[in-house]
Design an enzyme around this catalytic site. Sequence first.
Site, mmCIF file in Angstrom:
data_model
loop_
_atom_site.group_PDB
_atom_site.id
_atom_site.type_symbol
_atom_site.label_atom_id
_atom_site.label_comp_id
_atom_site.label_asym_id
_atom_site.label_seq_id
_atom_site.Cartn_x
_atom_site.Cartn_y
_atom_site.Cartn_z
ATOM 1 N N CYS A 1 -30.073 28.504 72.281
ATOM 2 C CA CYS A 1 -30.788 28.352 73.550
ATOM 3 C C CYS A 1 -30.172 27.206 74.360
ATOM 4 C CB CYS A 1 -32.280 28.147 73.295
ATOM 5 S SG CYS A 1 -33.300 28.417 74.763
ATOM 6 N N HIS B 1 -33.415 32.994 70.110
ATOM 7 C CA HIS B 1 -33.800 32.163 68.967
ATOM 8 C C HIS B 1 -33.785 32.998 67.692
ATOM 9 C CE1 HIS B 1 -35.265 28.469 71.060
ATOM 10 N NE2 HIS B 1 -35.407 29.320 72.069
ATOM 11 N N GLU C 1 -33.706 32.142 64.691
ATOM 12 C CA GLU C 1 -34.476 31.584 63.579
ATOM 13 C C GLU C 1 -35.844 32.235 63.437
ATOM 14 O OE1 GLU C 1 -35.071 28.708 67.101
ATOM 15 O OE2 GLU C 1 -33.449 29.866 66.206
#
Length: 542
Positions: free
Chosen positions: A353, A480, A482
């Site tokens: 990001c 993102h 994750e």
Amino acid sequence: LLTSFFCGIIASSVGTILKSCGLHVTAIKIDPYINIDAGTFSPYEHVDLDLGNYERFLDIRLTKDNNLTTGKIYQSVINKERRGDYLGKTVQVVPHITDAIQEWVMRQARISVDDDGVEPQVCVIEVICWSRLILFYCERITTGEQKTKPTQNSVRELRGLGLSPDLIMCRCSTPLETAVKEKISMFCHVEPTQVICVHDVSSVYRVPLLLENQGVVSYFCQRLNLPVEMRPRKMLTKWKEMADRSDRLLEHVSIALVGKYTKLSDSYTSVIKALEHSALAINHKLEVKYIDSADLESTTLQDEPVKYHEAWQKLCSSHGVLVPGGFGVRGTEGKMQAISWARKQNKPFLGVCLGMQLAVCEFARNVLGWEDANSTEFNPESKHPVVIDMPEHNPGQMGGTMRLGKRRTIFKSNTSVLRKLYGDLEYVEERHRHRFEVNPELKHHFEKKGLQFVGQDEEGERMEVIELEGHGYFVGVQYHPEFTSRPIKPSPPYFGLLLAAAGKLQSYLAKGCRLSPRDTYSDRSGSSSPEVEISELRFPSL
């Protein structure tokens, strides 16, 4: 389930062992704060880790509606009142607010959270009550002596709220003594089998196994009349193998996490978990070196030289560099310093990001020669606005303007490293959470110098993935990844970073994206020589 600090792990673990029985499980978190959501929170103000825990443990995908706040409920009731839905009646907490909560939960509990689209059979609901926090902690902090009074008082408070516990989860450092367990049972009016000990374990991955060993599944099957066959379950076998491997790791890999919220490591929990999943998949123990990005800046050298040199020593001694997402101008120059060092030293780098955006800014300054290149978030007057405001909707507002949720990214290059890590897919769908993006009008300047935008949105207007030609692993993603990482399904961008940091990326790619057998999970728990290929991990997109 009213608990305290460990409630998210307990709720997630309960869901995990029920899912291992073949049940479809969902989860809802109910919070008391007035905010509509956590979108504008600073991590120092509030860190809510529970939805992430639910997703990682249960391998499901939740939405914003799985988190219910007081503000969200009141907003929905007020909107109904403004529309005249209550036909002139006086709107009150009872029954209108309570009914709204019930309707919300009942509706959300039926929404599928698995890829097969099947309606959930069980919904785990975690309720946090700040005004009467129930704390089931069974030890004195100073002596470690196991005491029952805190639990007794907590259960008394719980009954005062009109709730009688079916299971009492007791947090302690060592297993509960038999006498203590029997005393809790007697004074809290439950059977000894309903007193569950959650003592310290080597990793959170052992908590579901801990609950399973104490008969929690059997109790739920009887209490809720669940259609479950009591038989060995492959999912928990995988969890035990993963937990055992985590305890046996010998080789280390270090990642420098360069951010602005490093004083509170929980701010980056999803990122840390994604790194852990990837490190575990390649049989390495992860060491995260937290670096406050502001400490890398020249002003720190002048004001606090010791802190400056310590930060740079951490960075230079790491095997890889990660710059995660964030907001605000503080520390951005230090992040670009770290990115510049990783680029020049051929050090494995992943920017997520804001990390990707700053990698573009750093390249523009030091390779293209645009000295004032920046994001308009930090310098609206920049002559080279390489990152610009591209709000999803409602320009001019802070809330509700970010590009949120799962979006598709199309790979534009067949030779992209990240594409190979994703299994050579034409596109992937990952979650987004940002407002600023790389200026698409300037992308040709970067690509001429080797910074390739290998992933873009479906319209080709939003730059999603960057890769630097000639570098071992220099990757940036606007989304993102994750958020979709799982303990036995590591996120490909993070997996690539750990592979590169451990010196395994090139051999992994050369072998068709497969690791050697000793670096992968085994179906046989306790085996010292795992034999299943990395494809067994099934990346999220596959």
